[in-house]
Design an enzyme around this catalytic site. Structure first.
Site, PDB file in Angstrom:
ATOM      1  N   ALA A 141       0.805  -1.221   0.000  1.00 35.37           N
ATOM      2  CA  ALA A 141       0.000   0.000   0.000  1.00 35.37           C
ATOM      3  C   ALA A 141       0.840   1.274   0.000  1.00 35.37           C
ATOM      4  CB  ALA A 141      -0.945  -0.015   1.198  1.00 35.37           C
ATOM      5  N   LYS A 192      -2.270 -16.905  -0.889  1.00 42.25           N
ATOM      6  CA  LYS A 192      -0.939 -16.298  -0.748  1.00 42.25           C
ATOM      7  C   LYS A 192      -0.646 -15.922   0.699  1.00 42.25           C
ATOM      8  CE  LYS A 192      -2.181 -11.489  -1.043  1.00 42.25           C
ATOM      9  NZ  LYS A 192      -1.661 -10.150  -1.304  1.00 42.25           N
ATOM     10  N   GLU A 285      -4.933 -11.930   7.653  1.00 39.88           N
ATOM     11  CA  GLU A 285      -5.864 -12.498   6.673  1.00 39.88           C
ATOM     12  C   GLU A 285      -5.605 -13.979   6.425  1.00 39.88           C
ATOM     13  OE1 GLU A 285      -8.504 -11.377   5.392  1.00 39.88           O
ATOM     14  OE2 GLU A 285      -8.445  -9.229   5.030  1.00 39.88           O
TER      15      GLU A 285
END
EC number: 1.1.1.94
Length: 330
Positions: A141, A192, A285
């Protein structure tokens, strides 16, 4: 090719804000929609999002708001929320009159929940008539927000939609490729983060660079296994070589800037792993996706030893590494 006259980004975290900054490179009418009124005012007046991106300056013409009543007026809506919030976010947008006139670009990575499913499958129920595409790539980001070179894959069942989005987001420092394989791009984006946990664990155990490179190869094989089980890779396996798959995988596994790699590393060096797992509060995540992937492994009777190995380190009482049958990649 036509440009979108306006672009909305829904999700005011680090990734959502950086995507809004990226979109604003090519579009003069970009608005970031978020829940936090204070951050919205900060972006409007100071052109920063200190909480998520530090003092990085955002484009002068980038707008921000908490008013969802106007989001229906935007031609392209980029969804950049955590995976656990995906269903509720789409349902909320639906109450604000999102329709077939709005093109959706899903930048969220993971799986829909209750029951476990691809986001594309959930959208068939929630917003069946909205044109939809998916976004993935090696995109930290802060680097995106700083306008450093990057790339992404954009996938849609309607390749014209994918091409239009790619045209609108591409710039000198940001390149794109398109695909119609929405399944593989979604699977890779979810898995991933789990492989990054394994990378962090291996790093903590000082397994070496050879082991990490071997992990990348094994990870690509398991992405292919699950993708095929869910209907992906029907024509060829070229999608595995695109930036949205192998590029994103390598970045996530090799960067300690990745929350998932960092989590795996800290788990690996922890002397009391049970206590560490109980007390670790930061959103990871890969940890969340792991529970959902195990459901799919069981449902389709798949052999995915790396995923199962990570599960044995993170979740008690899970299937052993040898469970399932071999589901060979085509």
């Amino acid at each position: 090719m036509n440009k979108f006259k306006n672009i909305a980004v829904y999700g005011g975290g680090s990734f959502g804000t950086s995507l809004a900054s990226l979109a604003a490179q090519n579009c003069n009418n970009v608005t970031l929609f978020l829940r936090d009124e204070a951050i919205a005012k900060e972006i409007l007046h100071n052109k920063t999002n200190i909480k998520y991106l530090g003092d990085i300056k955002l484009p002068a013409h980038l707008q921000a708001t908490t008013n969802l009543d106007i989001i229906k007026d935007f031609e392209l809506i980029i969804i950049a929320v955590p995976s656990y919030a995906f269903d509720d976010s789409i349902k909320l947008l639906k109450t604000h009159s999102i329709s077939k006139d709005n093109t959706l670009l899903i930048a969220t990575k993971g799986f829909a929940r209750n029951p476990t499913a691809l986001f594309s499958d959930r959208l068939k129920t929630l917003l069946p008539h909205s044109p939809t595409a998916f976004f993935a790539g090696p995109n930290l980001a802060k680097e995106l927000a700083k306008n450093l070179p990057a790339s992404a894959s954009i996938a849609s069942l309607d390749i014209d939609i994918a091409n239009k989005i790619a045209y609108n987001l591409s710039a000198k420092i940001f390149t794109t490729n398109v695909s119609s394989d929405i399944v593989t791009l979604q699977v890779a984006g979810a898995l991933k983060n789990i492989f990054a946990i394994k990378s962090g664990i291996d790093l903590a155990r000082k397994q070496g660079e050879n082991a990490r490179a071997t992990l990348i190869v094994a990870a690509l094989k398991e992405i292919a296994i699950l993708s095929q089980a869910l209907g992906g890779m029907q024509k060829n396996s070229d999608i595995l070589l695109e930036v949205g798959v192998v590029g994103d995988l390598v970045l996530t596994c090799y960067s300690l800037g990745s929350r998932n790699t960092k989590f795996g590393y800290e788990l690996g060096i922890s002397s009391d792993k049970k206590k560490f797992l109980q007390e670790y509060k930061e959103l990871v995540e890969g940890r969340e996706a792991l529970k959902l992937v195990l459901d799919l492994i069981k449902k389709y009777n798949l052999h995915m030893p790396v995923i199962s190995k990570v599960a044995s380190c993170v979740i008690p009482y899970v299937i052993p590494a040898k469970a399932g049958i071999q589901h060979k990649a085509r």
